[in-house]
Design a protein around this motif. Structure first.
Motif, mmCIF file in Angstrom:
data_model
loop_
_atom_site.group_PDB
_atom_site.id
_atom_site.type_symbol
_atom_site.label_atom_id
_atom_site.label_comp_id
_atom_site.label_asym_id
_atom_site.label_seq_id
_atom_site.Cartn_x
_atom_site.Cartn_y
_atom_site.Cartn_z
ATOM 1 N N LEU A 40 0.682 -0.818 -0.051
ATOM 2 C CA LEU A 40 -0.163 0.634 -0.011
ATOM 3 C C LEU A 40 0.851 1.307 0.102
ATOM 4 O O LEU A 40 0.337 2.324 -0.839
ATOM 5 C CB LEU A 40 -0.668 -0.310 0.950
ATOM 6 C CG LEU A 40 -2.132 -1.018 0.968
ATOM 7 C CD1 LEU A 40 -2.894 -1.185 2.642
ATOM 8 C CD2 LEU A 40 -3.487 -0.236 0.051
ATOM 9 N N LEU A 41 1.849 0.725 0.761
ATOM 10 C CA LEU A 41 3.304 2.217 0.871
ATOM 11 C C LEU A 41 3.732 2.464 -0.310
ATOM 12 O O LEU A 41 4.489 3.308 -0.114
ATOM 13 C CB LEU A 41 3.851 1.617 2.390
ATOM 14 C CG LEU A 41 3.712 1.814 3.617
ATOM 15 C CD1 LEU A 41 4.292 1.683 4.821
ATOM 16 C CD2 LEU A 41 3.226 3.578 3.610
ATOM 17 N N GLY A 42 3.587 1.509 -1.010
ATOM 18 C CA GLY A 42 4.604 1.823 -2.680
ATOM 19 C C GLY A 42 4.910 3.140 -3.115
ATOM 20 O O GLY A 42 6.286 3.159 -3.174
ATOM 21 N N PRO A 43 3.735 3.717 -3.507
ATOM 22 C CA PRO A 43 5.289 5.589 -3.986
ATOM 23 C C PRO A 43 5.884 5.969 -2.243
ATOM 24 O O PRO A 43 6.460 6.918 -3.010
ATOM 25 C CB PRO A 43 4.077 6.411 -3.967
ATOM 26 C CG PRO A 43 2.410 5.507 -3.857
ATOM 27 C CD PRO A 43 2.678 3.687 -3.571
ATOM 28 N N GLU A 44 5.580 6.137 -1.374
ATOM 29 C CA GLU A 44 5.979 6.549 -0.409
ATOM 30 C C GLU A 44 7.656 5.311 -0.250
ATOM 31 O O GLU A 44 8.391 5.993 0.328
ATOM 32 C CB GLU A 44 5.313 6.120 1.218
ATOM 33 C CG GLU A 44 4.125 6.838 0.961
ATOM 34 C CD GLU A 44 4.099 8.341 1.294
ATOM 35 O OE1 GLU A 44 4.883 8.841 2.288
ATOM 36 O OE2 GLU A 44 3.370 9.178 1.007
ATOM 37 N N PHE A 45 7.233 4.479 -0.556
ATOM 38 C CA PHE A 45 8.988 3.798 -0.343
ATOM 39 C C PHE A 45 9.567 4.314 -1.903
ATOM 40 O O PHE A 45 10.636 4.005 -1.621
ATOM 41 C CB PHE A 45 8.480 1.837 -0.659
ATOM 42 C CG PHE A 45 7.922 1.788 0.418
ATOM 43 C CD1 PHE A 45 9.015 1.217 1.315
ATOM 44 C CD2 PHE A 45 7.063 2.138 1.041
ATOM 45 C CE1 PHE A 45 9.107 -0.013 2.260
ATOM 46 C CE2 PHE A 45 6.632 1.259 2.520
ATOM 47 C CZ PHE A 45 7.561 0.404 3.226
ATOM 48 N N LEU A 46 9.148 4.672 -2.644
ATOM 49 C CA LEU A 46 10.308 5.073 -3.639
ATOM 50 C C LEU A 46 11.010 5.949 -3.259
ATOM 51 O O LEU A 46 12.065 5.998 -3.500
ATOM 52 C CB LEU A 46 9.547 5.213 -5.126
ATOM 53 C CG LEU A 46 8.580 4.633 -5.616
ATOM 54 C CD1 LEU A 46 7.513 4.962 -6.318
ATOM 55 C CD2 LEU A 46 9.245 3.294 -6.305
ATOM 56 N N LYS A 47 10.692 6.826 -2.174
ATOM 57 C CA LYS A 47 11.317 7.696 -1.995
ATOM 58 C C LYS A 47 12.660 7.953 -1.513
ATOM 59 O O LYS A 47 13.481 8.402 -1.033
ATOM 60 C CB LYS A 47 10.500 8.966 -1.067
ATOM 61 C CG LYS A 47 9.065 9.785 -1.299
ATOM 62 C CD LYS A 47 8.797 10.409 -1.118
ATOM 63 C CE LYS A 47 7.118 10.485 -0.928
ATOM 64 N NZ LYS A 47 6.768 10.964 -0.005
ATOM 65 N N GLN A 48 12.996 5.920 -0.618
ATOM 66 C CA GLN A 48 12.834 5.914 0.254
ATOM 67 C C GLN A 48 14.777 5.371 -0.764
ATOM 68 O O GLN A 48 14.513 4.745 -1.883
ATOM 69 C CB GLN A 48 12.910 3.827 0.914
ATOM 70 C CG GLN A 48 11.812 4.813 1.526
ATOM 71 C CD GLN A 48 12.066 5.492 3.079
ATOM 72 O OE1 GLN A 48 13.766 4.540 3.322
ATOM 73 N NE2 GLN A 48 12.130 5.623 4.411
ATOM 74 N N GLN A 49 16.247 4.977 -0.334
ATOM 75 C CA GLN A 49 16.930 4.049 -1.370
ATOM 76 C C GLN A 49 16.693 3.096 -0.804
ATOM 77 O O GLN A 49 16.455 2.173 -0.634
ATOM 78 C CB GLN A 49 18.316 4.130 0.022
ATOM 79 C CG GLN A 49 18.952 5.518 0.296
ATOM 80 C CD GLN A 49 19.538 6.572 -0.923
ATOM 81 O OE1 GLN A 49 19.799 5.968 -1.458
ATOM 82 N NE2 GLN A 49 19.219 7.813 -0.371
ATOM 83 N N PRO A 50 16.852 3.573 -2.619
ATOM 84 C CA PRO A 50 15.771 1.669 -3.114
ATOM 85 C C PRO A 50 16.928 0.274 -2.770
ATOM 86 O O PRO A 50 16.581 -1.058 -2.581
ATOM 87 C CB PRO A 50 16.245 1.554 -4.377
ATOM 88 C CG PRO A 50 17.251 2.706 -4.997
ATOM 89 C CD PRO A 50 16.837 3.669 -3.704
ATOM 90 N N ASP A 51 18.199 0.337 -2.826
ATOM 91 C CA ASP A 51 18.862 -0.644 -1.284
ATOM 92 C C ASP A 51 18.488 -0.873 -0.003
ATOM 93 O O ASP A 51 19.814 -1.894 0.545
ATOM 94 C CB ASP A 51 20.219 -0.488 -2.008
ATOM 95 C CG ASP A 51 20.932 0.704 -1.917
ATOM 96 O OD1 ASP A 51 20.037 1.744 -1.600
ATOM 97 O OD2 ASP A 51 22.706 1.061 -2.003
ATOM 98 N N SER A 52 18.040 0.090 0.612
ATOM 99 C CA SER A 52 17.712 -0.368 1.996
ATOM 100 C C SER A 52 17.113 -0.976 2.606
ATOM 101 O O SER A 52 15.927 -1.619 1.830
ATOM 102 C CB SER A 52 16.883 1.081 2.078
ATOM 103 O OG SER A 52 16.422 1.305 1.837
ATOM 104 N N LYS A 53 17.938 -2.057 3.755
ATOM 105 C CA LYS A 53 17.003 -3.113 3.894
ATOM 106 C C LYS A 53 16.062 -2.662 4.580
ATOM 107 O O LYS A 53 16.028 -1.689 5.847
ATOM 108 C CB LYS A 53 17.285 -3.548 4.141
ATOM 109 C CG LYS A 53 17.495 -5.154 5.595
ATOM 110 C CD LYS A 53 16.897 -6.498 4.245
ATOM 111 C CE LYS A 53 16.724 -7.636 5.161
ATOM 112 N NZ LYS A 53 14.810 -7.565 5.533
#
Lengths: 75, 75
Positions: A40-53
């Motif tokens: 659900l958080l999809g777009p929010e997640f894109l703001k994160q570093q893509p390689d962050s665990k």
């Protein structure tokens, strides 16, 4: 009398054996919900570093702020 | 040489000792987020039986459906 005690013991043993299973199902429900929240958080997640665990705790903290923001938009 | 091994052992022991603390902090972050989500869900919760003991899994499942509903209202 002995048969009653034996049945009680058996019921106790059965309950003890079921405990890890109940615990497993509980963990599965929790993990499944967290996975759904993550999607659900999809777009929010894109703001994160893509390689962050991302840990479960991260996802839940983001869910809190995401839901707060959604609530304000919806009201 | 022996001193280096000793230092390495010490670092390992320190790391092992820290593990439960790191785990504790992780659990605290998770539980704190779940408590916040529970309070966000306020009105949704009133529909539940007031005496029902809500598990973390229940709260997370309700959060999923609540957030979905909010998202649809906001978009």
């Amino acid at each position: 009398q002995q048969s009653i005690i034996l049945q009680r013991d058996l019921a106790h043993v059965r309950k003890q054996l079921r405990k890890p299973l109940v615990e497993k199902l509980r963990r599965e429900r929790i993990n499944s919900s967290i996975e759904q929240l993550k999607s659900l958080l999809g777009p929010e997640f894109l703001k994160q570093q893509p390689d962050s665990k991302l840990e479960k705790a991260d996802i839940l903290e983001m869910t809190v702020s995401f839901t707060c923001k959604l609530w304000k938009t919806a009201h």
